[in-house]
Scaffold this active site. Structure first.
Site, PDB file in Angstrom:
ATOM      1  N   ASP A 130     -41.959 -54.273 -16.252  1.00  0.00           N
ATOM      2  CA  ASP A 130     -43.732 -54.723 -16.005  1.00  0.00           C
ATOM      3  C   ASP A 130     -44.140 -54.927 -17.745  1.00  0.00           C
ATOM      4  OD1 ASP A 130     -42.396 -53.774 -18.695  1.00  0.00           O
ATOM      5  OD2 ASP A 130     -44.058 -51.945 -18.877  1.00  0.00           O
ATOM      6  N   ASP A 166     -40.227 -50.739 -38.573  1.00  0.00           N
ATOM      7  CA  ASP A 166     -41.350 -50.987 -39.594  1.00  0.00           C
ATOM      8  C   ASP A 166     -42.354 -49.832 -39.169  1.00  0.00           C
ATOM      9  OD1 ASP A 166     -42.940 -53.251 -40.390  1.00  0.00           O
ATOM     10  OD2 ASP A 166     -41.695 -55.008 -38.426  1.00  0.00           O
ATOM     11  N   ASP A 187     -44.861 -53.882 -43.666  1.00  0.00           N
ATOM     12  CA  ASP A 187     -45.406 -54.951 -43.633  1.00  0.00           C
ATOM     13  C   ASP A 187     -46.817 -55.030 -44.652  1.00  0.00           C
ATOM     14  OD1 ASP A 187     -46.425 -57.115 -41.213  1.00  0.00           O
ATOM     15  OD2 ASP A 187     -48.511 -55.160 -41.450  1.00  0.00           O
ATOM     16  N   GLU A 225     -42.472 -56.713 -46.535  1.00  0.00           N
ATOM     17  CA  GLU A 225     -43.144 -58.025 -46.780  1.00  0.00           C
ATOM     18  C   GLU A 225     -44.171 -58.264 -48.414  1.00  0.00           C
ATOM     19  OE1 GLU A 225     -44.543 -60.460 -43.066  1.00  0.00           O
ATOM     20  OE2 GLU A 225     -45.575 -58.683 -43.838  1.00  0.00           O
ATOM     21  N   HIS A 264     -41.112 -62.670 -36.439  1.00  0.00           N
ATOM     22  CA  HIS A 264     -41.269 -63.062 -35.269  1.00  0.00           C
ATOM     23  C   HIS A 264     -43.051 -63.689 -35.201  1.00  0.00           C
ATOM     24  CE1 HIS A 264     -42.629 -59.993 -38.235  1.00  0.00           C
ATOM     25  NE2 HIS A 264     -44.186 -59.722 -37.444  1.00  0.00           N
ATOM     26  N   ASP A 265     -43.320 -63.633 -37.090  1.00  0.00           N
ATOM     27  CA  ASP A 265     -44.164 -64.196 -37.022  1.00  0.00           C
ATOM     28  C   ASP A 265     -43.682 -65.794 -37.803  1.00  0.00           C
ATOM     29  OD1 ASP A 265     -46.146 -62.136 -37.311  1.00  0.00           O
ATOM     30  OD2 ASP A 265     -45.878 -61.881 -39.698  1.00  0.00           O
TER      31      ASP A 265
HETATM   32  C1  NOJ Z   1     -47.404 -58.976 -41.300  1.00  0.00           C
HETATM   33  C2  NOJ Z   1     -46.663 -58.914 -39.611  1.00  0.00           C
HETATM   34  O1  NOJ Z   1     -45.866 -59.733 -39.358  1.00  0.00           O
HETATM   35  C3  NOJ Z   1     -47.402 -60.151 -38.197  1.00  0.00           C
HETATM   36  O2  NOJ Z   1     -46.993 -60.391 -37.547  1.00  0.00           O
HETATM   37  C4  NOJ Z   1     -49.357 -59.088 -39.074  1.00  0.00           C
HETATM   38  O3  NOJ Z   1     -49.990 -59.732 -37.413  1.00  0.00           O
HETATM   39  C5  NOJ Z   1     -49.869 -58.990 -39.878  1.00  0.00           C
HETATM   40  N1  NOJ Z   1     -49.292 -58.084 -41.253  1.00  0.00           N
HETATM   41  C6  NOJ Z   1     -50.761 -57.771 -40.105  1.00  0.00           C
HETATM   42  O4  NOJ Z   1     -49.979 -56.128 -40.076  1.00  0.00           O
END
Ligand code: NOJ
Length: 562
Positions: free
Chosen positions: A25, A98, A199, A257, A330-331
């Site tokens: 998918d 997470d 998070d 985080e 991933h950010d």
């Molecule tokens: C941090 C996360 O790593 C990110 O990907 C997300 O957009 C924001 N927090 C909001 O949850």
């Protein structure tokens, strides 16, 4: 280090959406992850961090949860999740989830109830305020741009959302909310998971008088909410409570985080009595290249800034907390594109290994983001359409369309440079269609360079970045000095060099790295009497470091007898 196994661990982050798709998918899934567990075992890591797999409308790729107790349909079922945990454990690996509890999705039943009326039992689960003369309650700008308040006509009030309006912030002042969260954490832990990555956990306590923020320009004409929400007045109280109620009952690892946390903040979060978290992700080193509009910049970083910041954190948390070591997630953009050099095959290979060496020899727990171990690069898509990230889209609306402070072409360059989707292109497994990620159409385009950069090719190549990572992971298991030695920055003769020493009572290592594409003189590079623990060149050139060369020396410390 009893009960502190995470100090010797290496963590591998999986972003499920982009890892491996088993059913065609175009979206990665749990079965896909299970298929690749032998690869993760081969890599040698100890822990998997799974980005969110919960039920979610995916406004922010799963960081907007509508049901904490279900798995998102695209990812699979709860049975498959249980199987994943079993299979991970069978390989001697741990798995952490997470935990996204600063906010939920606006499609979470709590929020659907909460917005119905001011007397609804769920009203106080979220942060509602009256407007001021038809304007939001204050000037805060959302981190995803525009106002951080969304008007809701049903009750003629506004709710707070630090991220998108699809991510309303939970009200941690409400003890019932906290209790719900702790119950949910208990539920997952009793399934056998090994901890949480939390998070934006530093955002959970907001200043309750909700004053206007300073207008810095970063959020256009909106005020900066960061100092008023980040590391707020009750955050430590809440984390201590969470620790007492839940975390302390399990042998797990936790990583918070915490954007904008100072060394002092981090020392408090990760205090050695263990009353809050084990470690945090600080952000200072991944902000060294930020500009006026934060990550929406064409700036490149300065080597000396990266070294200064990472050294500060090494010194600041020594015996005083614990560092998380990361260059990617991933950010963040791909580290070899950001801090290394992708201009040719040789520099790409050497600089990816050099960065890995510098990171892995520091004190802390290293994190590898999927694809980092094969040197995946930013994709350089030539159209904004190819970058679906909600943050990029909303920032475009603000900076390009509304406030007109940037052209669309400049904005595209900024996204190509530091945008979040750089890290989210599909994992490159082999040279098959779509890099072997999916048999269908991938949800985001694959980086075109997958025929050259892929797992299959690197497994077979002794000299690959992947095999180099495996050696680094192995070294951390053998040598305690890497986890416990004291860090000392070495003064070297060029600002493109990073040299540091780690030392305990019995051993010492020295790390030298050249961050440039030139040969640089370095008198400490010697052939004799020093054991080389690892290096990204086959031989040594005394007195010199070649382009992106990294070398680690190891010595036993001879104790004097008097
Ligand atoms: C941090 C996360 O790593 C990110 O990907 C997300 O957009 C924001 N927090 C909001 O949850």
């Amino acid at each position: 280090m009893k009960g502190q196994w995470w100090k010797k661990a290496v963590v591998y982050q999986i972003y499920p959406q982009s890892f491996c798709d088993s059913d065609g998918d175009g979206i990665g899934d749990l079965k896909g992850i299970i298929k690749k567990l032998d690869y993760i075992k081969y890599l040698g890591v100890d822990v998997i961090w799974l980005s969110p797999v919960y039920r979610s409308p995916k406004a922010d790729n799963g960081y907007d949860i509508s049901d904490y107790y279900s798995i998102s349909r695209e990812f699979g079922s709860m049975d498959e999740f249980d199987l994943l945990v079993k299979e991970v454990h069978a390989r001697g690996i741990r798995i952490i989830m997470d935990l996204v509890v600063n906010h939920t999705s606006d499609e979470h039943p709590w929020f659907i109830e909460s917005r119905k009326s001011v007397s609804n039992p769920y009203r106080e689960y979220y942060i509602w305020r009256a407007g001021k003369e038809n304007q939001p309650p204050n000037n805060w700008g959302s981190w995803f741009n525009g106002s951080a308040w969304e008007y809701d006509s049903a009750t003629d009030m506004y709710y707070l959302h630090i991220f998108s309006k699809k991510q309303p912030d939970l009200n941690w002042e409400n003890a019932t909310v906290r209790k719900e969260i702790y119950q949910m954490m208990d539920w997952w832990l009793s399934k056998g998971i090994d901890g949480f990555r939390m998070d934006v956990i530093s955002l959970i306590s907001k200043k309750q008088d909700f004053p206007d923020g300073r207008i810095t320009g970063t959020y256009g004409s909106y005020g900066d909410l960061t100092p008023l929400c980040e590391n707020g007045p009750k955050v430590h109280k809440y984390l201590k409570e969470m620790n007492r109620e839940v975390l302390s009952k399990y042998d797990i690892m936790t990583v918070g985080e915490t954007p904008n946390a100072s060394v002092q903040d981090a020392a408090e979060y990760t205090n050695s009595e263990g009353t809050e978290l084990n470690m945090v992700f600080q952000f200072e080193h991944v902000m060294v290249d930020y500009g006026k509009y934060g990550k929406y910049t064409k700036n490149r970083y300065r080597v000396s800034d990266l070294i200064r910041v990472l050294s500060k954190w090494q010194e600041g948390l020594y015996e005083n907390g614990w560092n998380s070591l990361y260059l990617e997630n991933h950010d963040q953009p791909r580290s070899v594109s950001r801090f290394g050099d992708t201009s040719n095959e040789l520099f790409w290979n050497k600089s990816a290994k050099m960065l890995a060496t510098c990171l892995f020899m520091l004190q802390g727990t290293p994190y590898i983001y999927q694809g980092q171990e094969i040197g995946m690069t930013n994709p350089m898509f030539d159209s904004l359409e190819d970058y679906p990230d909600i943050e990029a889209k909303q920032t475009y609306d603000l900076l390009v369309k509304q406030e007109k402070v940037m052209s669309a072409a400049d904005f595209l360059s900024c996204v190509q440079n530091l945008g979040r989707d750089n890290a989210r292109t599909p994992m490159q497994w082999n040279t098959e269609n779509n890099a072997g990620f999916t048999k269908g159409t991938p949800w985001i385009k694959v980086n075109e360079n997958y025929d050259r950069i892929n797992v299959k090719r690197q497994i077979d190549d002794e000299d690959s970045i992947l095999n180099y990572y495996r050696k680094l992971i192995e070294l951390r298991k053998i040598h305690d000095i890497i986890s416990d030695g004291k860090y000392e920055l070495l003064e070297l003769n060029s600002e493109n060099l990073w040299g540091y020493q780690r030392r305990n009572e019995y051993e010492q290592i020295e790390v030298y790295a050249n961050f440039s594409s030139f040969v640089v003189v370095c008198e400490y590079i010697k052939n004799e009497n020093k054991k080389v623990l690892i290096s990204n060149y086959k031989d040594i050139r005394p007195g010199l470091l070649r382009p992106y060369e990294a070398i680690v020396y190891y010595e036993k410390v001879i104790k004097s007898t008097n």
